[in-house]
Motif scaffolding. Structure first.
Motif, PDB file in Angstrom:
ATOM      1  N   UNK A   1       0.827  -1.196   0.000  1.00  0.00           N
ATOM      2  CA  UNK A   1       0.000   0.000   0.000  1.00  0.00           C
ATOM      3  C   UNK A   1       0.863   1.249   0.000  1.00  0.00           C
ATOM      4  N   UNK A   2       0.259   2.359  -0.447  1.00  0.00           N
ATOM      5  CA  UNK A   2       0.987   3.602  -0.416  1.00  0.00           C
ATOM      6  C   UNK A   2       1.143   4.104   1.007  1.00  0.00           C
ATOM      7  N   UNK A   3       1.960   5.147   1.140  1.00  0.00           N
ATOM      8  CA  UNK A   3       2.237   5.641   2.489  1.00  0.00           C
ATOM      9  C   UNK A   3       1.068   6.423   3.049  1.00  0.00           C
ATOM     10  N   UNK A   4       0.227   6.990   2.194  1.00  0.00           N
ATOM     11  CA  UNK A   4      -0.916   7.753   2.662  1.00  0.00           C
ATOM     12  C   UNK A   4      -2.179   6.903   2.546  1.00  0.00           C
ATOM     13  N   UNK A   5      -2.559   6.308   3.650  1.00  0.00           N
ATOM     14  CA  UNK A   5      -3.765   5.489   3.704  1.00  0.00           C
ATOM     15  C   UNK A   5      -4.602   6.005   4.850  1.00  0.00           C
ATOM     16  N   UNK A   6      -5.842   6.361   4.554  1.00  0.00           N
ATOM     17  CA  UNK A   6      -6.698   6.942   5.581  1.00  0.00           C
ATOM     18  C   UNK A   6      -7.108   5.886   6.599  1.00  0.00           C
ATOM     19  N   UNK A   7      -7.540   6.375   7.743  1.00  0.00           N
ATOM     20  CA  UNK A   7      -8.015   5.475   8.792  1.00  0.00           C
ATOM     21  C   UNK A   7      -9.233   4.691   8.318  1.00  0.00           C
ATOM     22  N   UNK A   8     -10.078   5.328   7.523  1.00  0.00           N
ATOM     23  CA  UNK A   8     -11.269   4.660   6.996  1.00  0.00           C
ATOM     24  C   UNK A   8     -10.877   3.493   6.094  1.00  0.00           C
ATOM     25  N   UNK A   9      -9.856   3.693   5.259  1.00  0.00           N
ATOM     26  CA  UNK A   9      -9.392   2.618   4.373  1.00  0.00           C
ATOM     27  C   UNK A   9      -8.762   1.481   5.177  1.00  0.00           C
ATOM     28  N   UNK A  10      -7.994   1.825   6.207  1.00  0.00           N
ATOM     29  CA  UNK A  10      -7.404   0.783   7.057  1.00  0.00           C
ATOM     30  C   UNK A  10      -8.492  -0.036   7.737  1.00  0.00           C
ATOM     31  N   UNK A  11      -9.502   0.650   8.268  1.00  0.00           N
ATOM     32  CA  UNK A  11     -10.594  -0.055   8.949  1.00  0.00           C
ATOM     33  C   UNK A  11     -11.322  -0.984   7.986  1.00  0.00           C
ATOM     34  N   UNK A  12     -11.594  -0.492   6.766  1.00  0.00           N
ATOM     35  CA  UNK A  12     -12.283  -1.321   5.774  1.00  0.00           C
ATOM     36  C   UNK A  12     -11.439  -2.527   5.378  1.00  0.00           C
ATOM     37  N   UNK A  13     -10.132  -2.305   5.220  1.00  0.00           N
ATOM     38  CA  UNK A  13      -9.243  -3.390   4.807  1.00  0.00           C
ATOM     39  C   UNK A  13      -9.171  -4.492   5.855  1.00  0.00           C
ATOM     40  N   UNK A  14      -8.882  -4.126   7.103  1.00  0.00           N
ATOM     41  CA  UNK A  14      -8.724  -5.130   8.150  1.00  0.00           C
ATOM     42  C   UNK A  14     -10.052  -5.816   8.490  1.00  0.00           C
ATOM     43  N   UNK A  15     -11.142  -5.065   8.414  1.00  0.00           N
ATOM     44  CA  UNK A  15     -12.447  -5.674   8.686  1.00  0.00           C
ATOM     45  C   UNK A  15     -12.789  -6.717   7.626  1.00  0.00           C
ATOM     46  N   UNK A  16     -12.606  -6.353   6.346  1.00  0.00           N
ATOM     47  CA  UNK A  16     -12.902  -7.298   5.260  1.00  0.00           C
ATOM     48  C   UNK A  16     -11.971  -8.495   5.304  1.00  0.00           C
ATOM     49  N   UNK A  17     -10.699  -8.249   5.584  1.00  0.00           N
ATOM     50  CA  UNK A  17      -9.726  -9.349   5.642  1.00  0.00           C
ATOM     51  C   UNK A  17     -10.045 -10.298   6.790  1.00  0.00           C
ATOM     52  N   UNK A  18     -10.455  -9.751   7.936  1.00  0.00           N
ATOM     53  CA  UNK A  18     -10.827 -10.598   9.077  1.00  0.00           C
ATOM     54  C   UNK A  18     -12.025 -11.472   8.737  1.00  0.00           C
ATOM     55  N   UNK A  19     -13.007 -10.899   8.029  1.00  0.00           N
ATOM     56  CA  UNK A  19     -14.189 -11.687   7.632  1.00  0.00           C
ATOM     57  C   UNK A  19     -13.797 -12.846   6.723  1.00  0.00           C
ATOM     58  N   UNK A  20     -12.880 -12.597   5.794  1.00  0.00           N
ATOM     59  CA  UNK A  20     -12.443 -13.643   4.874  1.00  0.00           C
ATOM     60  C   UNK A  20     -11.657 -14.741   5.598  1.00  0.00           C
ATOM     61  N   UNK A  21     -10.794 -14.340   6.510  1.00  0.00           N
ATOM     62  CA  UNK A  21     -10.017 -15.331   7.262  1.00  0.00           C
ATOM     63  C   UNK A  21     -10.923 -16.178   8.150  1.00  0.00           C
ATOM     64  N   UNK A  22     -11.931 -15.551   8.742  1.00  0.00           N
ATOM     65  CA  UNK A  22     -12.866 -16.300   9.579  1.00  0.00           C
ATOM     66  C   UNK A  22     -13.702 -17.271   8.760  1.00  0.00           C
ATOM     67  N   UNK A  23     -13.905 -16.949   7.482  1.00  0.00           N
ATOM     68  CA  UNK A  23     -14.675 -17.840   6.608  1.00  0.00           C
ATOM     69  C   UNK A  23     -13.865 -19.058   6.190  1.00  0.00           C
ATOM     70  N   UNK A  24     -12.576 -19.105   6.538  1.00  0.00           N
ATOM     71  CA  UNK A  24     -11.752 -20.272   6.256  1.00  0.00           C
ATOM     72  C   UNK A  24     -10.815 -20.128   5.084  1.00  0.00           C
TER      73      UNK A  24
END
Length: 339
Positions: A1-24
């Motif tokens: 990722x680029x050096x300028x990533x908003x908090x909203x983008x970080x939250x969306x990224x980690x939330x979506x990634x967590x959902x995918x990992x939990x799905x197996x």
């Protein structure tokens, strides 16, 4: 990722990634799914996948665009096989943090608009009204000179100037001191701040107990945790905590004394460490305490947000009163000169 990533983008990224990992799904497959589901993150996720294919760890791929605390938490979980849980917690925390910041912006919008209008009004008074009042005063009594200490306008201006100089000097001293301090000293200072210090202690309680829960779950004891923390960067809070704790233990001090030394470390840890439970039981108890600290942090931040607008309105009221005084006091002096 680029050096300028908003908090909203970080939250969306980690939330979506967590959902995918939990799905197996695997980490790589989860990243591919996130890329497909959120087009805004597509370029950023592709860079992560490319770096992973070149042998980089997940924590290394996200280090440039997340905070140090987030990076260290991911690295710690990654090295001890708890990456999914850490990403889930990060997604939840960053999502709520972004919500709180958006709410704060909404609360600040109306008062800031009023402050801008007041600034325009004060500027207009300074440019057009004050010169006319001064001219009127000179016409009423051109030969009269008011001593500085008897002129209310000069007294108000002098008081404001002195207050501003005192604030600037204090802030300069604080910044100079802050730059020279270690991370541990800074964290102690943060924890002792009025009002905000309580929230910071709750945040530290949430982060520290969550990280300890992960480490105890992996079977590490206190001495091993000290050695593990020494692997982090020397300017990080993790390294300094590990270094100071290891030094204290080697000098014959107890862990309890070390915990009581720093105000940002939750003193409730004494109960868990002295309870005689196994590492697995302590891990579960610390995880529960971490979640409870997180909920208290949210409640505390909500209460603090309710005070933002009233405090700003008090500031606005003080500015309005000061503006009226700046207009009326010269008029009062001039009218007194007529009589």
């Amino acid at each position: 990722m680029g050096k300028k990533v908003t908090l909203k983008e970080q939250a969306a990224f980690f939330t979506s990634l967590a959902d995918m990992l939990q799905a197996g799904f695997s980490l790589k497959k989860s990243l591919l799914n996130v890329k497909l589901l959120d087009p805004k993150l597509q370029n950023k996720v592709e860079k992560i996948i490319t770096q992973l294919s070149l042998g980089a760890t997940f924590s290394q791929t996200v280090e440039p665009w997340v905070s140090k605390q987030t990076y260290f938490q991911i690295k710690m979980a990654e090295q001890h096989g708890n990456l999914e849980q850490a990403i889930k917690e990060l997604g939840k925390f960053l999502f709520r943090l972004n919500e709180q910041l958006q709410k704060l912006k909404g609360l600040l919008l109306y008062p800031l608009m009023l402050l801008v209008l007041l600034a325009g009004l004060c500027t207009s008074i300074k440019i057009w009204l004050v010169p006319k009042l001064t001219a009127f005063s000179n016409v009423v009594d051109p030969g009269q000179s008011v001593p500085f200490f008897k002129d209310p306008v000069h007294l108000v201006k002098g008081a404001i100037t002195i207050c501003l100089l005192a604030v600037i000097m204090y802030l300069s001293k604080v910044i100079h001191w802050w730059v020279k301090q270690k991370s541990l000293t800074r964290h102690v200072w943060y924890a002792q701040l009025p009002i905000l210090g309580q929230l910071y202690r709750l945040y530290c309680a949430y982060i520290i107990t969550f990280d300890l829960s992960l480490l105890f779950q992996c079977g590490l004891d206190i001495q091993q945790i000290c050695l593990y923390l020494r692997d982090f960067k020397k300017n990080s809070i993790y390294y300094q905590l590990g270094y100071e704790l290891d030094a204290a233990l080697n000098q014959g001090s107890e862990v309890e004394d070390f915990i009581l030394r720093y105000s940002f470390i939750p003193h409730e840890l004494l109960f868990f460490l002295n309870n005689g439970d196994t590492k697995e039981e302590m891990s579960k108890e610390l995880a529960i305490f971490s979640q409870n600290s997180y909920r208290n942090l949210l409640r505390g931040s909500e209460r603090l947000l309710t005070w933002v607008q009233p405090l700003l309105f008090l500031v606005i009221a003080a500015i309005i009163i000061g503006t009226y005084l700046a207009i009326l006091l010269p008029l009062y002096s001039s009218i007194g000169g007529i009589y």
